[in-house]
Write a protein that holds these residues in place. Structure first.
Motif, PDB file in Angstrom:
ATOM      1  N   LYS A  47       0.837  -1.197   0.000  1.00 47.03           N
ATOM      2  CA  LYS A  47       0.000   0.000   0.000  1.00 47.03           C
ATOM      3  C   LYS A  47       0.871   1.246   0.000  1.00 47.03           C
ATOM      4  O   LYS A  47       1.817   1.354   0.776  1.00 47.03           O
ATOM      5  N   LEU A  48       0.532   2.170  -0.893  1.00 46.06           N
ATOM      6  CA  LEU A  48       1.330   3.394  -1.046  1.00 46.06           C
ATOM      7  C   LEU A  48       0.516   4.602  -0.623  1.00 46.06           C
ATOM      8  O   LEU A  48      -0.662   4.737  -0.982  1.00 46.06           O
ATOM      9  N   ASN A  49       1.147   5.482   0.132  1.00 50.93           N
ATOM     10  CA  ASN A  49       0.572   6.771   0.505  1.00 50.93           C
ATOM     11  C   ASN A  49       1.588   7.855   0.167  1.00 50.93           C
ATOM     12  O   ASN A  49       2.785   7.688   0.397  1.00 50.93           O
ATOM     13  N   LEU A  50       1.064   8.964  -0.367  1.00 52.65           N
ATOM     14  CA  LEU A  50       1.933  10.050  -0.823  1.00 52.65           C
ATOM     15  C   LEU A  50       1.505  11.345  -0.152  1.00 52.65           C
ATOM     16  O   LEU A  50       0.339  11.730  -0.221  1.00 52.65           O
ATOM     17  N   ASP A  51       2.448  11.985   0.507  1.00 57.53           N
ATOM     18  CA  ASP A  51       2.213  13.285   1.118  1.00 57.53           C
ATOM     19  C   ASP A  51       3.105  14.292   0.402  1.00 57.53           C
ATOM     20  O   ASP A  51       4.330  14.219   0.477  1.00 57.53           O
ATOM     21  N   ILE A  52       2.487  15.235  -0.345  1.00 60.23           N
ATOM     22  CA  ILE A  52       3.242  16.253  -1.071  1.00 60.23           C
ATOM     23  C   ILE A  52       3.399  17.455  -0.152  1.00 60.23           C
ATOM     24  O   ILE A  52       2.431  18.151   0.166  1.00 60.23           O
ATOM     25  N   TYR A  53       4.633  17.695   0.292  1.00 66.61           N
ATOM     26  CA  TYR A  53       4.889  18.805   1.200  1.00 66.61           C
ATOM     27  C   TYR A  53       4.835  20.153   0.481  1.00 66.61           C
ATOM     28  O   TYR A  53       4.283  21.122   1.005  1.00 66.61           O
ATOM     29  N   ALA A  54       5.403  20.201  -0.673  1.00 66.85           N
ATOM     30  CA  ALA A  54       5.480  21.480  -1.375  1.00 66.85           C
ATOM     31  C   ALA A  54       5.840  21.235  -2.830  1.00 66.85           C
ATOM     32  O   ALA A  54       6.497  20.241  -3.170  1.00 66.85           O
ATOM     33  N   VAL A  64       3.962  -8.910  -6.677  1.00 68.11           N
ATOM     34  CA  VAL A  64       3.772  -7.762  -5.791  1.00 68.11           C
ATOM     35  C   VAL A  64       3.008  -6.692  -6.557  1.00 68.11           C
ATOM     36  O   VAL A  64       3.300  -6.437  -7.736  1.00 68.11           O
ATOM     37  N   ARG A  65       2.054  -6.077  -5.868  1.00 74.18           N
ATOM     38  CA  ARG A  65       1.236  -5.070  -6.526  1.00 74.18           C
ATOM     39  C   ARG A  65       1.115  -3.837  -5.648  1.00 74.18           C
ATOM     40  O   ARG A  65       0.902  -3.949  -4.424  1.00 74.18           O
ATOM     41  N   LEU A  66       1.292  -2.651  -6.277  1.00 74.42           N
ATOM     42  CA  LEU A  66       1.062  -1.391  -5.573  1.00 74.42           C
ATOM     43  C   LEU A  66      -0.431  -1.123  -5.504  1.00 74.42           C
ATOM     44  O   LEU A  66      -1.154  -1.276  -6.495  1.00 74.42           O
ATOM     45  N   THR A  67      -0.884  -0.715  -4.329  1.00 73.67           N
ATOM     46  CA  THR A  67      -2.295  -0.378  -4.149  1.00 73.67           C
ATOM     47  C   THR A  67      -2.410   0.995  -3.538  1.00 73.67           C
ATOM     48  O   THR A  67      -1.530   1.443  -2.785  1.00 73.67           O
ATOM     49  N   ALA A  68      -3.483   1.674  -3.891  1.00 72.86           N
ATOM     50  CA  ALA A  68      -3.746   3.012  -3.350  1.00 72.86           C
ATOM     51  C   ALA A  68      -5.234   3.259  -3.412  1.00 72.86           C
ATOM     52  O   ALA A  68      -5.926   2.761  -4.302  1.00 72.86           O
ATOM     53  N   ASP A  69      -5.754   4.028  -2.477  1.00 73.91           N
ATOM     54  CA  ASP A  69      -7.151   4.421  -2.506  1.00 73.91           C
ATOM     55  C   ASP A  69      -7.242   5.931  -2.662  1.00 73.91           C
ATOM     56  O   ASP A  69      -6.229   6.626  -2.818  1.00 73.91           O
ATOM     57  N   ALA A  70      -8.466   6.431  -2.635  1.00 67.12           N
ATOM     58  CA  ALA A  70      -8.669   7.852  -2.895  1.00 67.12           C
ATOM     59  C   ALA A  70      -7.969   8.744  -1.880  1.00 67.12           C
ATOM     60  O   ALA A  70      -7.624   9.890  -2.191  1.00 67.12           O
ATOM     61  N   ASP A  71      -7.750   8.246  -0.681  1.00 63.53           N
ATOM     62  CA  ASP A  71      -7.123   9.054   0.359  1.00 63.53           C
ATOM     63  C   ASP A  71      -5.625   8.832   0.446  1.00 63.53           C
ATOM     64  O   ASP A  71      -4.982   9.274   1.399  1.00 63.53           O
ATOM     65  N   SER A  72      -5.062   8.155  -0.529  1.00 66.65           N
ATOM     66  CA  SER A  72      -3.648   7.818  -0.461  1.00 66.65           C
ATOM     67  C   SER A  72      -2.735   8.963  -0.844  1.00 66.65           C
ATOM     68  O   SER A  72      -1.518   8.838  -0.723  1.00 66.65           O
ATOM     69  N   VAL A  73      -3.280  10.052  -1.370  1.00 63.21           N
ATOM     70  CA  VAL A  73      -2.460  11.207  -1.697  1.00 63.21           C
ATOM     71  C   VAL A  73      -3.040  12.427  -1.004  1.00 63.21           C
ATOM     72  O   VAL A  73      -4.257  12.662  -1.031  1.00 63.21           O
ATOM     73  N   VAL A  74      -2.174  13.192  -0.363  1.00 62.86           N
ATOM     74  CA  VAL A  74      -2.582  14.427   0.304  1.00 62.86           C
ATOM     75  C   VAL A  74      -1.531  15.489  -0.009  1.00 62.86           C
ATOM     76  O   VAL A  74      -0.374  15.174  -0.312  1.00 62.86           O
ATOM     77  N   PHE A  75      -1.984  16.746   0.033  1.00 63.91           N
ATOM     78  CA  PHE A  75      -1.065  17.870  -0.163  1.00 63.91           C
ATOM     79  C   PHE A  75      -1.098  18.689   1.114  1.00 63.91           C
ATOM     80  O   PHE A  75      -2.144  19.235   1.500  1.00 63.91           O
ATOM     81  N   SER A  76       0.030  18.754   1.788  1.00 63.39           N
ATOM     82  CA  SER A  76       0.091  19.446   3.075  1.00 63.39           C
ATOM     83  C   SER A  76       0.828  20.771   2.994  1.00 63.39           C
ATOM     84  O   SER A  76       1.035  21.417   4.017  1.00 63.39           O
ATOM     85  N   GLY A  77       1.224  21.184   1.772  1.00 63.44           N
ATOM     86  CA  GLY A  77       1.932  22.445   1.629  1.00 63.44           C
ATOM     87  C   GLY A  77       1.004  23.596   1.281  1.00 63.44           C
ATOM     88  O   GLY A  77      -0.219  23.507   1.405  1.00 63.44           O
ATOM     89  N   ARG A  78       1.600  24.691   0.831  1.00 64.16           N
ATOM     90  CA  ARG A  78       0.829  25.865   0.430  1.00 64.16           C
ATOM     91  C   ARG A  78       0.434  25.705  -1.029  1.00 64.16           C
ATOM     92  O   ARG A  78       1.285  25.549  -1.905  1.00 64.16           O
TER      93      ARG A  78
END
Length: 916
Positions: A569-576, A716-730
């Motif tokens: 499972k992959l989660n991505l947080d984009i800081y900036a 092996v398979r990468l999985t992600a859902d709708a909440d797996s990416v967030v943007f926490s920057g400006r």
């Protein structure tokens, strides 16, 4: 130094005031008779003897050695019965594989009736008529009197059990009803199991303990009659008498290697009041710790009787504990300086009973602890007296255990001959660790007389009474050393095959961790980066993962089945988003990529609930981790710079059952239920195919593809859902604003990947204010020349040409600041339109001037002369031209703003239309 003895006087006590710092400063109470205490103690202890009836108890295997030649055999005839009740009181010394209380055999069947206890399964066994039996779930404690009654009715088909004042009835499991009575004339044996008629004894199926008040009735007693037996009545409330009993045990039974002892009737109350004396002077803090690690607490007497009984217990250790004071023992009493009260050191409750040698004893620093006079050689009126003393002084510990507390021995292999549980006793004079089955841990001194001097020390030894060649030895470094905690023992002849074995003797309960010194902390405090053990052992050996040599870090975790690949499972947080380079068609962002997966090959230890504390960083060998590749639009390679990374374990489930073969409590967690968590902070520079047709009112979609490399999607398979990416920057940047982001699973050939899409909206306000508004103003200025006097050609043409030149300059500047494209952008269309409008203005001014040539027009001063002239054909032509120029000018005043308005409407529609 004050010497112990007799005849201390007031003057001598006062002369030693500065030396003792304790109760020796008190004025001695005066009593006429020095034997006052002895008589008082005899009176208190003797009360029960006078009011209690004595019963005879039979001791089996009192030395703790399992034997097959210790038993009681009934000499009379056993009657045949269809119902039977057997009552007795039992005090087990140690368990055996099966604790046999009664075995009745007939020539045809050795197991005609058996009553036994099995500690491993915690059952009371009632076997009758051979193989038929009932296993009733009850636990028999050690070193505590328990009343037991078993009523068996083979006609009504039930068995009823009295255990610890509780009566339960069970239906017989003999579904075929093959047994309807017990045959008479057989052989009744107590304390051994008959595997053959009148023989076949096995030492591990025997009884180690005391049996008293044995009674056998030839009918089934009622529940109330059995409860009467548990209440310590001298006789049962029944109209019949037992057919077999201990009323004259030495006459009615053949005694083989057993001992008889008389007990007071109050023994059957079942109270456990074990007092342990550690005969080594320690500070109160150390004494308290020793009591804790032994499973008890420092004793606090609550009555005069209890106080005097403590004295009777301590006198044998007075010589070992005396280092110059007769108040040689600690009590669990602390003084409160503020409230001037004496309280229980654990609960803080004010004591209702005290026995200070000095009346109105005040509390003052540092005299806030209480010591106890346990020396019979002291003045009689001081016996069992309390004295105030500093907690840093040295005294011996009096520890109270309210129940049999079992210490655990960890680190032994599965088949070890040694017991895994022990309790503390004074069986051999000093503290002895008695195993619940066959082992003992005993302290051995160099002196031949055994216990003459506690300061002469040698070693502790674990031994089995039935296997003397099997032993383990711990050499001590001090006479104060006990085997509590973690130590390395030298083992001989055990089945484990190891000579040096680390064994932990601990009083810690389930859910606790044993420090190296034997003290206990909550196991959740293990390896949490905070020191809780005073020896810091809770933060030692904190490897959350130890990989086997067979583990291959290059291979992914095994699939649960052929059709289900391992999920990462992959989660991505984009800081900036650091930069967006429209000219280079490239953007750069800081991201935190978190991947989570399960590896069933792994086992983890002492996991915390906070995954950040379960770090696997810095290990030489790492488990398998997914390798990620970053791609841009068009599957182009991205530039990735790693900033930091971590590998942790996330706890989801509880630990496995504790394994006492390990010398250290360690919660073990399955890798199939608790995940690995990899966190990577990266700077990614990747390409983006910008579509600038609607620039500067464009919305861009940039993709960042994360691909799982080196392993195909079948494994092996990468999985992600709708909440797996967030943007926490400006979200608002210099030129663009991030509107929203989304993630989707995709496949790239045989490989699994996810695509992160970023939707960017151009911040067009800058262009509106810096380009559109100025250029529109210039167009408006150019349009205003149509309101200049028609005959002012020079002013009109100069304004129009200036506006056209300025507009062209703007166009050039705008084109230099944005990428050149082969297609027209909205801003290009705007600039071209503005230029065309101004060009139209210039052309219109020229045309208007053509129709009203000023050379053929009289000046205003000569208009009167012109009007008086004779109308000729030339005059008419001039008037016609003037009228035409005025009409053209008027037309330009109308058509130009209408054209601009229509263009603006169309332009706005194009600019606000959503871009594909």
């Amino acid at each position: 130094m004050v010497k112990k003895g007799y005849g201390y006087n007031k003057l001598y006590w006062k002369s030693q005031e500065k030396i003792t710092g304790g109760w020796l400063t008190h004025t001695v109470k005066q009593h006429k008779n020095i034997t006052f205490y002895s008589k008082r103690l005899e009176n208190v202890v003797g009360i029960r003897k006078k009011i209690s009836l004595e019963v005879t108890g039979v001791k089996f295997q009192q030395e703790g050695v399992p034997r097959k030649d210790t038993l009681l055999r009934y000499l009379g005839d056993f009657p045949g019965v269809t119902a039977i009740t057997i009552c007795f009181r039992l005090n087990l010394r140690q368990y055996r594989d099966i604790d046999i209380v009664l075995s009745y055999a007939v020539p045809e069947e050795p197991n005609e009736l058996v009553i036994a206890f099995a500690h491993d399964t915690q059952n009371i066994l009632v076997q009758y008529c051979g193989s038929v039996g009932e296993a009733l779930n009850f636990t028999v404690p050690l070193r505590q009197w328990v009343p037991v009654c078993v009523a068996l009715d083979l006609e009504v088909r039930f068995v009823e059990l009295l255990f610890e004042n509780r009566v339960k009835r069970f239906g017989l499991q003999d579904s075929n009803n093959t047994c309807h009575g017990l045959r008479g004339g057989g052989n009744l044996v107590l304390g051994q199991d008959q595997d053959a008629y009148n023989g076949g004894y096995v030492q591990l199926q025997s009884l180690s303990g005391v049996l008293a008040e044995f009674r056998l009735y030839d009918h089934a007693l009622s529940g109330e009659e059995m409860r009467t037996f548990s209440r310590c009545r001298s006789t049962l409330n029944t109209n019949s008498t037992p057919v077999i009993s201990f009323s004259n045990v030495q006459r009615d039974f053949e005694a083989v290697n057993v001992q008889f002892e008389q007990f007071q009737e109050d023994y059957c109350l079942g109270e456990w009041n074990n007092i342990l004396i550690f005969p080594e002077p320690r500070t109160f803090k150390e004494a308290n710790r020793f009591c804790n690690v032994s499973g008890g607490a420092v004793k606090v007497p609550t009555s005069e009787e209890a106080n005097l009984l403590i004295f009777n217990k301590t006198t044998r250790y007075a010589e070992a504990c005396n280092i110059g004071y007769v108040d040689s023992f600690w009590l669990g009493v602390k003084g409160n300086v503020t409230s001037q009260t004496w309280t229980h050191y654990i609960t803080g409750k004010i004591l209702q009973y005290t026995n200070f040698l000095l009346e109105n004893t005040s509390v003052k620093e540092p005299l806030t602890c209480v010591s106890f006079v346990g020396d019979k050689n002291a003045i009689a009126n001081q016996h069992a007296g309390w004295s105030v003393t500093a907690c840093s002084n040295l005294r011996c510990a009096i520890c109270q255990q309210d129940k049999v507390f079992l210490l655990k021995a960890r680190g032994l292999c599965k088949g070890s001959h040694f017991d895994r549980q022990y309790f503390l006793t004074h069986d051999k004079g000093w503290i002895t660790f008695t195993g619940i089955y066959y082992s003992t841990i005993t302290r051995y001194f160099p002196s031949q007389d055994g216990y003459a001097d506690t300061r002469a020390y040698d070693f502790w030894q674990i031994s089995r009474s039935d296997k003397p060649s099997v032993k383990a030895t711990l050499q001590t470094d001090s006479p104060y050393d006990y085997p509590f905690g973690r130590h390395t023992w030298t083992v001989v002849n055990d089945v484990c095959g190891r000579t040096n074995v680390t064994i932990l003797i601990t009083s810690c309960k389930d859910g606790q961790f044993s420090c190296n010194d034997g003290s206990c902390i909550d196991i959740q405090h293990r390896c949490n980066l905070e020191i809780d053990c005073r020896d810091e052992s809770d933060e030692m050996d904190c490897d959350f993962l130890t990989l086997d040599h067979s583990y291959n870090s290059d291979n992914p975790p095994p699939r649960t089945n052929a059709l289900s690949p391992v999920s990462v499972k992959l989660n991505l947080d984009i800081y900036a988003i650091r930069s967006i380079d429209v000219g280079e068609f490239r953007f750069t962002c800081d991201v935190e990529v978190t991947t989570e997966w399960f590896d069933s090959r792994l086992q983890f230890r002492h996991l915390n609930n906070a995954s950040t504390l379960n770090s696997l960083n810095g290990k030489q060998r790492q488990p398998w981790m997914p390798k990620l590749e970053f791609l841009g639009d068009g599957r182009t390679t991205s530039d990735v710079s790693a900033r930091r990374g971590s590998l942790n374990v996330r706890r989801y489930s509880g630990p496995l059952e504790d394994n006492d073969e390990e010398a250290q409590e360690s919660e073990v967690f399955l890798g199939s239920e608790n995940s690995l968590l990899q966190v990577q902070k990266l700077t990614v520079a990747t390409s983006c195919q910008f579509d600038l047709e609607k620039f500067p009112f464009d919305t861009q979609r940039c993709s960042m593809i994360i691909k799982l490399s080196d392993i195909t999607k079948n494994y092996v398979r990468l999985t992600a859902d709708a909440d797996s990416v967030v943007f926490s920057g400006r979200r608002g940047m210099l030129q663009y604003k991030l509107v929203y982001e989304k993630i989707a699973e995709k496949d790239l050939g045989d490989y699994s990947m996810v695509e992160v899409q970023l939707y960017l909206e151009n911040l067009s306000t800058f262009y509106i204010t810096s380009t559109y508004v100025p250029t529109l103003i210039i167009v408006v200025i150019g349009y205003l020349v149509f309101f200049f006097p028609i005959n002012n050609f020079n002013e009109r043409i100069m304004v129009g040409l200036t506006g056209l030149l300025v507009e062209a300059t703007f166009f050039s500047q705008v084109n230099s600041s944005i990428p050149n494209t082969s297609y027209m952008k909205l801003v290009d269309i705007w600039m071209v339109f503005c230029i065309l409008i101004l060009f139209q203005v210039v052309v219109s001014v020229v045309i208007i001037h053509y129709f009203c040539d000023m050379k053929t027009w009289p000046v205003r001063a000569n208009l009167a002369l012109v009007s008086s002239m004779k109308r000729t054909g030339e005059e008419q032509e001039l008037r016609r031209k003037r009228t035409t120029s005025q009409q053209v000018n008027k037309m330009c005043q109308i058509i130009t703003p209408v054209s601009i308005a229509v263009f603006l409407v169309v332009y706005i529609i194009l600019a606000t239309t959503t871009q594909n």
